[in-house]
Design a protein around this motif. Structure first.
Motif: not given
Length: 100
Positions: A1-15, A41-48, A61-67
Motif C-alpha cells: 500500500x502506498x504511503x499517504x502521508x510522509x509526516x502526520x502531526x497530531x497536536x493535543x488540543x484536549x481541554x 503556505x509552504x505547500x508541503x506535500x504529504x504532510x497532515x 504540555x503542550x505536546x505534539x507527536x509526529x508519525x
C-alpha cells in the motif's frame, strides 16, 4: 500500500474542566492552527496536521507527536512550530531541544 502521508502531526488540543493540567491551557489549538497554515503556505506535500484528544502527557504540555517516527515535541510558541516545520518536516532533522 502506498504511503499517504510522509509526516502526520497530531497536536493535543484536549481541554479539561476539572482544573488539572491540559494542553489547551497553553494555546494548543491556536498553535496547531498556525502549524496547519504554515504547512499549507509552504505547500508541503504529504504532510497532515490534525487535532488529537488527550495524548496523556498533560503535565509536559503542550505536546505534539509526529508519525511515522513517533517523535514527541513540547512547544511554546510560533517560533518553536516554525523550527519543527523547518527542521523536522523540511530537512528531516529532529529538533532535539524540543523533543520529549
Amino acid at each position: 500500500m502506498a504511503q499517504i502521508y510522509k509526516y502526520h502531526l497530531f497536536f493535543c488540543t484536549h481541554q479539561r474542566d476539572d482544573g488539572s493540567a491540559h494542553c489547551e491551557e497553553h494555546g494548543a489549538q491556536s498553535l496547531r492552527d498556525y502549524a496547519k497554515q504554515r504547512v499549507k503556505a509552504l505547500k508541503l506535500k504529504k504532510v497532515r496536521v490534525n487535532n488529537a484528544g488527550c495524548l496523556n502527557r498533560c503535565k509536559l504540555g503542550p505536546m505534539l507527536v509526529i508519525y511515522p517516527e513517533g517523535t514527541w515535541y513540547r512547544y511554546e510558541n510560533e517560533a518553536d512550530i516554525d523550527e519543527i516545520i523547518d527542521s523536522h518536516l523540511i530537512q528531516g532533522k529532529i529538533v532535539e531541544r524540543l523533543q520529549r
